[in-house]
Design a protein around this motif. Structure first.
Motif, PDB file in Angstrom:
ATOM      1  N   GLU A  21       3.591 -44.687   5.292  1.00 47.58           N
ATOM      2  CA  GLU A  21       5.110 -45.131   4.964  1.00 47.58           C
ATOM      3  C   GLU A  21       5.407 -46.350   5.496  1.00 47.58           C
ATOM      4  O   GLU A  21       6.147 -47.102   5.116  1.00 47.58           O
ATOM      5  N   ASP A  22       5.221 -46.508   7.051  1.00 50.21           N
ATOM      6  CA  ASP A  22       5.477 -47.519   7.918  1.00 50.21           C
ATOM      7  C   ASP A  22       5.039 -48.761   7.271  1.00 50.21           C
ATOM      8  O   ASP A  22       5.786 -49.756   7.123  1.00 50.21           O
ATOM      9  N   GLN A  23       3.730 -48.894   6.814  1.00 52.29           N
ATOM     10  CA  GLN A  23       3.098 -49.768   6.393  1.00 52.29           C
ATOM     11  C   GLN A  23       3.950 -50.487   5.098  1.00 52.29           C
ATOM     12  O   GLN A  23       3.899 -51.651   4.904  1.00 52.29           O
ATOM     13  N   LEU A  24       3.740 -49.388   4.247  1.00 49.88           N
ATOM     14  CA  LEU A  24       4.556 -49.757   2.939  1.00 49.88           C
ATOM     15  C   LEU A  24       5.795 -50.505   3.169  1.00 49.88           C
ATOM     16  O   LEU A  24       6.117 -51.702   2.528  1.00 49.88           O
ATOM     17  N   LEU A  25       6.727 -49.911   4.177  1.00 45.85           N
ATOM     18  CA  LEU A  25       7.855 -50.605   4.420  1.00 45.85           C
ATOM     19  C   LEU A  25       7.750 -52.007   4.948  1.00 45.85           C
ATOM     20  O   LEU A  25       8.478 -52.831   4.686  1.00 45.85           O
ATOM     21  N   VAL A  26       6.833 -51.943   6.009  1.00 47.91           N
ATOM     22  CA  VAL A  26       6.810 -53.352   6.597  1.00 47.91           C
ATOM     23  C   VAL A  26       6.210 -54.383   5.814  1.00 47.91           C
ATOM     24  O   VAL A  26       6.746 -55.649   5.564  1.00 47.91           O
ATOM     25  N   ASP A  27       5.342 -53.847   4.939  1.00 43.26           N
ATOM     26  CA  ASP A  27       4.696 -54.907   3.877  1.00 43.26           C
ATOM     27  C   ASP A  27       5.877 -55.590   3.034  1.00 43.26           C
ATOM     28  O   ASP A  27       5.859 -56.732   2.509  1.00 43.26           O
ATOM     29  N   TYR A  28       6.469 -54.430   2.553  1.00 51.36           N
ATOM     30  CA  TYR A  28       7.637 -54.725   1.435  1.00 51.36           C
ATOM     31  C   TYR A  28       8.801 -55.836   1.965  1.00 51.36           C
ATOM     32  O   TYR A  28       8.983 -56.502   1.588  1.00 51.36           O
ATOM     33  N   ILE A  29       9.140 -55.550   3.099  1.00 51.22           N
ATOM     34  CA  ILE A  29      10.201 -56.376   3.898  1.00 51.22           C
ATOM     35  C   ILE A  29       9.522 -57.527   4.147  1.00 51.22           C
ATOM     36  O   ILE A  29      10.339 -58.674   4.276  1.00 51.22           O
ATOM     37  N   ARG A  38      19.304 -49.296  -1.126  1.00 43.43           N
ATOM     38  CA  ARG A  38      19.138 -48.276  -2.332  1.00 43.43           C
ATOM     39  C   ARG A  38      17.961 -48.762  -3.085  1.00 43.43           C
ATOM     40  O   ARG A  38      17.515 -47.495  -3.252  1.00 43.43           O
ATOM     41  N   SER A  39      17.710 -49.841  -3.542  1.00 47.69           N
ATOM     42  CA  SER A  39      16.603 -49.869  -4.412  1.00 47.69           C
ATOM     43  C   SER A  39      15.415 -50.262  -3.708  1.00 47.69           C
ATOM     44  O   SER A  39      14.111 -50.239  -4.470  1.00 47.69           O
ATOM     45  N   LEU A  40      15.267 -50.519  -2.650  1.00 45.66           N
ATOM     46  CA  LEU A  40      13.926 -50.921  -1.914  1.00 45.66           C
ATOM     47  C   LEU A  40      12.978 -49.603  -2.025  1.00 45.66           C
ATOM     48  O   LEU A  40      11.885 -49.917  -2.129  1.00 45.66           O
ATOM     49  N   PRO A  41      13.204 -48.422  -1.805  1.00 47.80           N
ATOM     50  CA  PRO A  41      12.486 -47.438  -1.512  1.00 47.80           C
ATOM     51  C   PRO A  41      11.450 -47.286  -2.888  1.00 47.80           C
ATOM     52  O   PRO A  41      10.281 -47.338  -2.718  1.00 47.80           O
ATOM     53  N   ARG A  42      12.153 -47.336  -3.928  1.00 41.04           N
ATOM     54  CA  ARG A  42      11.471 -47.392  -5.167  1.00 41.04           C
ATOM     55  C   ARG A  42      10.651 -48.595  -5.534  1.00 41.04           C
ATOM     56  O   ARG A  42       9.311 -48.332  -5.785  1.00 41.04           O
ATOM     57  N   GLN A  47       8.945 -42.672  -1.040  1.00 45.99           N
ATOM     58  CA  GLN A  47       9.570 -41.172  -1.434  1.00 45.99           C
ATOM     59  C   GLN A  47      10.576 -40.976  -0.343  1.00 45.99           C
ATOM     60  O   GLN A  47      10.846 -40.127   0.028  1.00 45.99           O
ATOM     61  N   ARG A  48      11.288 -42.138   0.014  1.00 46.79           N
ATOM     62  CA  ARG A  48      12.541 -42.098   1.007  1.00 46.79           C
ATOM     63  C   ARG A  48      13.894 -42.598   0.330  1.00 46.79           C
ATOM     64  O   ARG A  48      13.784 -43.380  -0.385  1.00 46.79           O
ATOM     65  N   CYS A  49      14.852 -42.007   0.969  1.00 42.75           N
ATOM     66  CA  CYS A  49      16.004 -42.694   0.486  1.00 42.75           C
ATOM     67  C   CYS A  49      16.413 -43.925   1.420  1.00 42.75           C
ATOM     68  O   CYS A  49      15.729 -44.127   2.455  1.00 42.75           O
ATOM     69  N   GLY A  50      17.267 -44.834   0.758  1.00 43.23           N
ATOM     70  CA  GLY A  50      17.511 -46.324   1.192  1.00 43.23           C
ATOM     71  C   GLY A  50      17.887 -46.125   2.688  1.00 43.23           C
ATOM     72  O   GLY A  50      17.334 -46.954   3.560  1.00 43.23           O
ATOM     73  N   LYS A  51      18.854 -45.084   2.977  1.00 43.12           N
ATOM     74  CA  LYS A  51      19.309 -45.106   4.470  1.00 43.12           C
ATOM     75  C   LYS A  51      18.134 -44.765   5.247  1.00 43.12           C
ATOM     76  O   LYS A  51      18.138 -45.484   6.553  1.00 43.12           O
ATOM     77  N   SER A  52      17.358 -43.868   5.090  1.00 43.02           N
ATOM     78  CA  SER A  52      16.264 -43.823   5.693  1.00 43.02           C
ATOM     79  C   SER A  52      15.334 -44.973   6.128  1.00 43.02           C
ATOM     80  O   SER A  52      14.825 -44.951   7.337  1.00 43.02           O
ATOM     81  N   CYS A  53      15.212 -45.657   5.149  1.00 43.02           N
ATOM     82  CA  CYS A  53      14.114 -46.693   5.197  1.00 43.02           C
ATOM     83  C   CYS A  53      14.969 -47.969   6.291  1.00 43.02           C
ATOM     84  O   CYS A  53      14.410 -48.402   7.035  1.00 43.02           O
ATOM     85  N   ARG A  54      16.420 -48.069   6.021  1.00 39.31           N
ATOM     86  CA  ARG A  54      16.907 -49.035   6.675  1.00 39.31           C
ATOM     87  C   ARG A  54      16.972 -48.400   8.192  1.00 39.31           C
ATOM     88  O   ARG A  54      16.759 -49.372   9.055  1.00 39.31           O
TER      89      ARG A  54
END
Length: 267
Positions: A21-29, A38-42, A47-54
DNA sequence: AATCACACCAACCGCGTACAA
DNA sequence: CTTGTACGCGGTTGGTGTGAT
């Protein structure tokens, strides 16, 4: 007004983040930058809420985070800033490069509170524990709303504690043109100025609305407290410097456009 | 080795605010 | 001006690690 949930809770992961999950988030950002939580997780396939990603990004994955123990200098700066700002962790964090509000909040609760208590200082009031039992007469605690006369003698306004940063500078500007030749004031001056600025409480609340001028490089912006319009300008010296804690780890000490100060009422 | 107590900290939750429609 | 939505903040919770017994 009803409030919709920040995200659809069903089918959302909760709890600790996995490496994947970390890797997905880092790669995306890295690819798309921060924002649109809000739209980032999708979009990122999470499978996380935007708040959690932030939160995960801000507190753990951001590349500019400083890991490791707090230094003695950081400890003292946090104590100093807390005495001025109260539990405004994000403001405090903004003055410690590479530290997050969450990290500082945790550190405060687990280490610094105890450190101050062992020194005989009340961590809430920053006064000696004996003295803390006596209710202050015209002084304020960090979390207490402070009255500053921005609109005239008969129209005082409630300013939240974070505005104390601005107000010190305002006070400096208005009352302290005779301050030290370096333009710095001592902590004693600040305490005195705060005390002089306290007035009777009011129930009126004001919503501050700021409008940055079109030119992002401009040092000026306009603001509004209730129906009053103000112009603000950038301060040249950040709070750390003003309280005598200039340090290179603070980005605001390095960057001149630290914060804004109230300059004048224009309407 | 097992259990307990405590410390630490990542993550969650709810609320206030900013902002756009 | 009102309403709805997203974001950011601060307080709190709960999982994990560690030391003491």
């Amino acid at each position: 007004m009803g409030r919709s949930p920040c995200c659809e809770k069903a089918h959302m992961n909760k709890g600790a983040w996995t490496k994947e999950e970390d890797q997905l988030l880092v790669d995306y950002i890295r690819k798309h930058g921060e924002g649109c939580w809000r739209s980032l997780p999708r979009a990122a396939g999470l499978q996380r809420c935007g708040k959690s990603c932030r939160l995960r990004w801000m507190n753990y994955l951001r590349p500019d985070l400083k890991r490791g123990n707090f230094t003695e200098e950081e400890d003292e700066l946090i104590i100093k800033l807390h005495s001025l700002l109260g539990n405004k962790w994000s403001l405090i964090a903004g003055r410690l490069a590479g530290r997050t509000d969450n990290e500082i909040k945790n550190y405060w609760n687990t280490h610094i509170k105890r450190k101050l208590l062992s020194r005989g200082i009340d961590p809430n009031t920053h006064r000696p524990i004996n003295e803390s039992a006596i209710p202050p007469s015209k002084t304020t605690t960090p979390n207490e709303p402070v009255q500053f006369d921005l609109a005239g003698p008969d129209q005082q306004q409630t300013v939240k504690p974070e505005s104390m940063v601005l107000d010190r500078e305002e006070v400096d500007n208005n009352n302290n043109n005779n301050s030290t030749s370096s333009g710095m004031t001592s902590d004693e001056d600040f305490v005195l100025n705060l005390e002089l600025s306290v007035g009777p409480a009011t129930t009126r609340s004001y919503r501050y609305e700021s409008t940055r001028k079109a030119n992002p490089d401009s040092v000026e912006s306009t603001g509004r407290w209730g129906s009053e319009l103000f112009r603000t300008t950038q301060a040249e010296v950040c709070l750390c410097c003003r309280i005598g804690f200039h340090n290179e780890s603070c980005r605001n000490c390095r960057v001149s456009d630290a914060r804004t100060i109230w300059e004048s009422k224009i309407l």
